[in-house]
Structures are given as structure tokens and as C-alpha cells.
Design an enzyme around this catalytic site. Sequence first.
Site, PDB file in Angstrom:
ATOM      1  N   GLU A  52      -1.592   4.764  -7.763  1.00  0.00           N
ATOM      2  CA  GLU A  52      -1.223   5.636  -6.654  1.00  0.00           C
ATOM      3  C   GLU A  52      -0.397   6.781  -7.217  1.00  0.00           C
ATOM      4  OE1 GLU A  52      -2.332   4.497  -3.693  1.00  0.00           O
ATOM      5  OE2 GLU A  52      -1.524   5.999  -2.322  1.00  0.00           O
TER       6      GLU A  52
ATOM      7  N   LYS B 282       0.886  -1.169   0.000  1.00  0.00           N
ATOM      8  CA  LYS B 282       0.000   0.000   0.000  1.00  0.00           C
ATOM      9  C   LYS B 282       0.914   1.207   0.000  1.00  0.00           C
ATOM     10  CE  LYS B 282      -4.050   1.767   2.479  1.00  0.00           C
ATOM     11  NZ  LYS B 282      -3.879   3.085   1.901  1.00  0.00           N
TER      12      LYS B 282
END
Lengths: 337, 521
Positions: free
Chosen positions: B271, B226
Amino acid sequence: MSEPSKSPDWLKPTPRGLYCEAGDFYVDPVYPVERAVITHGHSDHARAGHGAVLATPETLAIMRQRFGENAGGSHQPLAYGEAISLGGVDVKLVPAGHILGSAQAVLDYRGSRIVVSGDYKRRADLTCPPFEPQPCDVFITEATFGLPVFRHPPDTEEIDKLLHSLKLFPERAHLVGTYALGKCQRVITLLRRQGYEEPIYLHGALQACCKTYQDFGVELGALLPVLGTTKDELRGKIVLAPPSAATEPWARRLPDALVAQASGWMRVRQRARQRGVELPLVISDHADWDELLATIDEVKPGEIWITHGAEEALLRQAGLMGYRARALSLVGFEEED
Amino acid sequence: MKRFAPLLDALVFMPSRLGKLRLLREYFATTPDPDRGWALAALTGELSFSGVKSTQIRKLVQDRVDPQLFELSYDFVGDLAETVALIWPQKPGANYQPTLSDVVDGMASATRANAAALITGWLDALDATERWALLKLATGALRVGVSARLAKTALAEWSNVPIEQIEGIWHGLQPPYADLFAWLEGRAPQPERGNLPTFTPLMLAQPLEDEDIPKLDPAAYRAEWKWDGIRVQLVGRGGERRLYSRSGDDLGAAFPDLLAALHDDVVLDGELLVMRDGDIAPFNDLQQRLNRKTATPKLITDYPAWVRLYDILEEKGEDLRGLSFDERRGRLDRWYQAAPRPQMDLSPLLPFGSWDELSQMRDGARERSIEGLMLKRGDSTYVTGRPKGPWFKWKRDALTVDTVLMYAQRGHGKRSSFYSDYTFGVWRDQELVPVGKAYFGFTDEELRQLDKWIRDHTVDRFGPVRSVAPLLVLEVAFDSINRSTRHKSGLAMRFPRIHRIRWDKPAAEADQLPTLEKLVS
């Protein structure tokens, strides 16, 4: 009336307040004195501990309720319009339209007249008779809202905002911050006039003043103490409390209180936000800018003395209007609304 | 302006999200078209007219009001638009009172030469609150605490249409949104998206709880890091390109370099990061490029933008959301390999055999650029929203530090009778320096206890803020800590929250500043 060039000198600002030497009395003194004429019951005008006190019967009752045994050595009631002579100075009290019992002190001495207006407003108030303009040589005025940004909207609009919010947030108690004396009862009468018939809930600090008003025949409708109610009872109801109560642990007894405040200062958003107010209600017992100007033009005094508030702007404006004016800078007057 | 001004006014004062939503819902329900559409455009930042400068407004008022009185008033009020709104002399019954639509139309067609006269005419006709709203609108500074997302949420609540459906067509719509309102009121079908580069609402992950882990089959899940940036969607469609945030805000103007790098008809999920020589820069660097209307060449060079790709939702007009994650990931790999893809790379999949193994990987990852792990079922289709089961986020444990409570501020709304916002510090030699502020992480009961403690230990007051005796230790948890010139301590925490109240711990034993400096990522 005297000649405009001569400024009357028989009433003087002193550290204790306005002093009339000829009559040997003070008007709204900030420290205990032998003899005081009191314009109205707010604590920055009516203090405890004076000797002889002259005021309207309503103001004297308010002082007794607030100060008890300390309300003054002797009380002399003077009804609106009646006159009395104190050491050659004729004193008369006429309505100021500010709160119950509020008066202007009209002082006549050797052919000149000074009016100490105390605090006043010009719009209708069901709790007291309206301000009566008195022609005079010196008009002593407040300037609490003495800036042209202060123009109070019609009271009905502000009350509508509150009633609308009650409909939109029926699960929340609406906590309206009001001063115990004057504003509280004014808001109640405005609500009643707009048809709001539900009981109105009171913080303990407001109950005694409401009782005094009712004793003088002001109709306030059903009032209930907050003390002893349940949260559910207060949902969608109006609760009146001193403005500081919203930030005190006391407020936690209310169901998700929506914080309102009724005050002329609410006109300025930053002020309202600083105080954590969610619903500002611009309701004031003081003259706004337009009322100050209209009053000066009606009274047409030879001279204007400005006691407390935004003196500088009102001085400027009085000058623009062609009046002679000075700021008295009296100490001891709090910023209230 | 009759309805719009009270709405703005009420929004400014309403601290709670629920309260704002209720105000917005009521407005949309009771205001006719096209005014409500223009209001929606104003609140979501979609109004486009050049606006007027505050110096022009100042000039207008000086023609009407004594300059000395104006200065005294401005001094007192502090805000120019508000001062002008309040001080503007009434002209009772002067003019036709403009609607919001009149104002928007007028401003849109105004020239620099006639804008001032137009505004003067409106100011004469409006009341104080309306004048304030007009000036906020005309100077382009609404700032009423409503995000585009919140406005769309209100539309969804009011109409009972899921917000994802609104977000999915939003960027194909034009103010004043008559077709949107007609659809939301059931009077017309959903407006066609067509081939416009609209936003596709994202699939989000649930946090992974420890008790969930034994129930999950490791073989069914794929793992990836993440990354510590912001989730974005890159859209190419019909020759147009867009970059959206996770809530569907258009970020494109601040990232022209990324848009220029995309040449295909494709919808990508990834991202957004700042990348220098293959290293992810601190989150602070990314913030230098966010929330900007444009990006200068210098900014683009100094803070090079990058997208690390997670997923592909559409390719050459083909909707891939019905495919499994494994299939989509294969399509993403093939698309990525097919041509050079500047300023993009793939977020690698992490092979693992057991949850224990993965847990060790997670604990071992201390790089600042990693927030934790993402777990995605290999057979999961791409579903909008936050379904429970297919995707999990498994954040690494927070960092903690023992601080001393220094200041407390009263909260708003429900918390207005509580001191609920805490500024805390750590020791630098004998002195406490503030290192952060937190207002959550504690229970209602703890809030009550803290409030009482603060009232009993106040040493000074400044308006709604109390300074307290430096006696109470708060264990504060945070995700990361960075250098910052904005704070006296030179440090800034991300997501600080009160982890534990250390009633037992002497304040002198709280942490020292150098301890925090060692945690800087």
C-alpha cells in the site's frame, strides 16, 4: 440603381421590425401589425396576430398550421417570382433556400432596390428551391453563423455519421434533435437521399409540419409516431424530436436513447457537450461563413445591413471586402439554427 | 488522421464506458498497423515527443487569419486548439494528407525550429476534425476520457485475450505495438516478457457479505488492516525498478525516492502511503504526490512516501505466486529482515480467535488510516483477478450524515432525462453550505422519484443545473471526511453516496456543520 453615396431611407428598422413607410407594411415584424410581409414560417419571423399577411402560399400554409385562427386577418399568397405593388413599392418574393416557402423580399421603390433576404443558405435542399441572388442597392442579411469558425461540412458526411452510429449501436434508439419546421424535414430528405428506407419515428410536435411538407409534395417516406410504439420497436431506429425532448421525461420511453442533434451550433464541441449531445450533426439551414461571403460577392450590393447573429465579425469582414455595412440590431430574433 | 480524428471526436462526446469501448474496439478492428498502434500509444499516454506550445499555434493562425476575426472567434469558441482547427482556411487539394504515423514520425524527429512549419503544412492538408485531432496530439492534451486501462480493456474485448495477459506484458512493449496486435489477432505468439520490469496483474479481494461469515472457518484465514492509501506493485528486475498502480499505470516518475530505495530483484505488493514520523498522513497528502510527472525535492521532503508491504510475488527471478499465502508471507518476512529496507515496513498480521472478535477489532478501529480489514486464506496462491473465496475485504461501516438537497444536475447518456447528480449541504447557522456531490446509491425507482421531486421544487435554473427549495433531506454515506480549501464548507468527503432519502424528515433537522467537523479524520 441609385448612386452608391446615397443610402436608401424608405425602409427603416423600428422596434416592431423593418418598416416601409411608402407601402405602409412591415417585413417580419415581431409584434402584431396591420400589414406584414413574411419571409418564412419560423416563429421569430412569422408571428401570430397580424392584420393582412403577404407571403408565399407555403409560408401562409405553415402559419395557418401553427397559429390556426390567429394566423392573420387576411392572407395574400404571392408565388415565387410574382410581383405586386403596395403603395408604389413593388414587392417580389424570390427563393431563399432556407426552408419550405422561404423567400427573400425584393422591394423596389423609386429606382432603388432593397432585398430583405430573411434567413437563407446556399447548399442544396430537397425541400425548397435554391437561393436566387438579386442585384440590389441594399442587401439585408442575417449573420447567424457570421464567424469564420462556422464552416458546415458536407451534409452527406454528417448523415453518414448517423448511419454509422446506427450500425455501431443497433440496440439504441437514435434520438435526433431537430426543429419541428425545416430541420426535421431536411434531415428526413437527406436520410432518404442516402438510401435510408426504414420508417422514421416522430415526436408528436413534429408531425403537423411534416404533414404540411407532404401536402406540398415533399417526399418524406414512411413516418410513424413514437406514441404507441414499444421500446423494442425503436431499437436501432431514428427518432426525431424537438431538441429539448432529450432531457424531458418523454425520452424515457426510448430504448437507451443515443442523443444526436442536427444544428450548425454543433460545430463547436463545447456547445454540443453542454447540451448533453453524444452525436453532434452539423446540419444547418443557415448560410455558413463561406456562404455568407460568397453571397455578398455575388449580390454585390451597394450596402449591407446585418440583422441578427454575429454582426460584429461580418461587419469587419464586409469592411475588409470593401463594402459599406451596418448592423441593424433588430430585437426579437432568437438564436435558432 | 482519417480514422484517428473521428475516433477522438466520437470519444469526446460518448459519455458511457460501454460506448467508448465499442468505439475503440471498432477502431482496432478496422485500422491497419502501424496507425492503430500509434493511436493506442496516444490514448495510453505512451507517445513521447516534446510537442508544441499553444503560443506557437496561436502565432501560426495569426499569419493566416485577420486578428480581429480570430479574437472574436476565440471568444466565442473558448478553446484555442478548437478555434484554430475551425478557423484555419481550407486549401482544397493542397497537399498529401498525413496519416497518424506520418504525424507521429514527423513530430518525433521535429526540431523546435521546424515543428511549426511541419504543423502548418499538415493543417493545410486536413479537414476541421483532423486539424483538431492534430492540434490535440501536437500540444499533448488529448483529454478524451479514455484511461490506459480502458484502452487495454477494449483490446481484451476485441481479441478475446484476458486483460491480465495484456497487462502482464504491456510494459515490455514499444509503440506502435506491431507484435502485440499480431499476437492479439492470433498471427504470432505472445510477445516475450524477457527480463523487463513488467507489471504483474494483481490479486484482488471480494467484499465480505454478512451472510458469508458463518460459512468461513476463522482458522483458515489471516487478517490484516486494509490501509487507506493506494495499492501498488514495486518491481525490481534485471537492475530496473518500477512502481505500478493496481491497474498497471507506471507511477515511478512521481516517486523517484521509492525507486531509489529498492535494490533487489523482487516483486512486492503493498500500500502506497505518505508517512510522517511513523504516522500515516491523510489520503489528501498522498494525492499531493499522485498524478504528477515529476517530484520536486521539496515535495519529497514534505510528503514522504512509504510502502506498507502485503505480499511478495517474485524474488531473484523465482516466481512465488504458486506458493501459499503463509509461505509467501514467510518469504516476505525473511526478505524484509535480511537488510535495511528504507521507506517500507510490513503490514502486520492480526491474531484473532473468532469472527466476533475480529468484528470488534474492526469496529474499534477508527483511525483515518484504516479502511477496514483484509482476510486472506493461509493456503491461497496468488491468482490474478478477483476470485471469490480466497481473499475478502471487510470495510468498516460508512459514516452517515443528514444533508439537504441544494442543486441537481442532469445526467448523461442513459440518465440524460433525469436529474441524477446531487449537491447537498448542511446548516451553518441559518445558511446551507454545500458539502458534497453524489450521483449513486439510489435505485432506479428512487431516481424517478427524486427527478420528479426536483422538477416540482425548482427555484432556479442554470443550464443543466437546477437549484431546488431546501426541503428534502438526503442521508449521505461516506468513507471519510477531510479538510479542503476547495470547498466553501472547508470539508471534502471521500466516496459520498446517497444512503437513504429521508422523505419524512424536516430539513431544519438536518445536520449542522460542526457535526461534520467532528468527523474529520
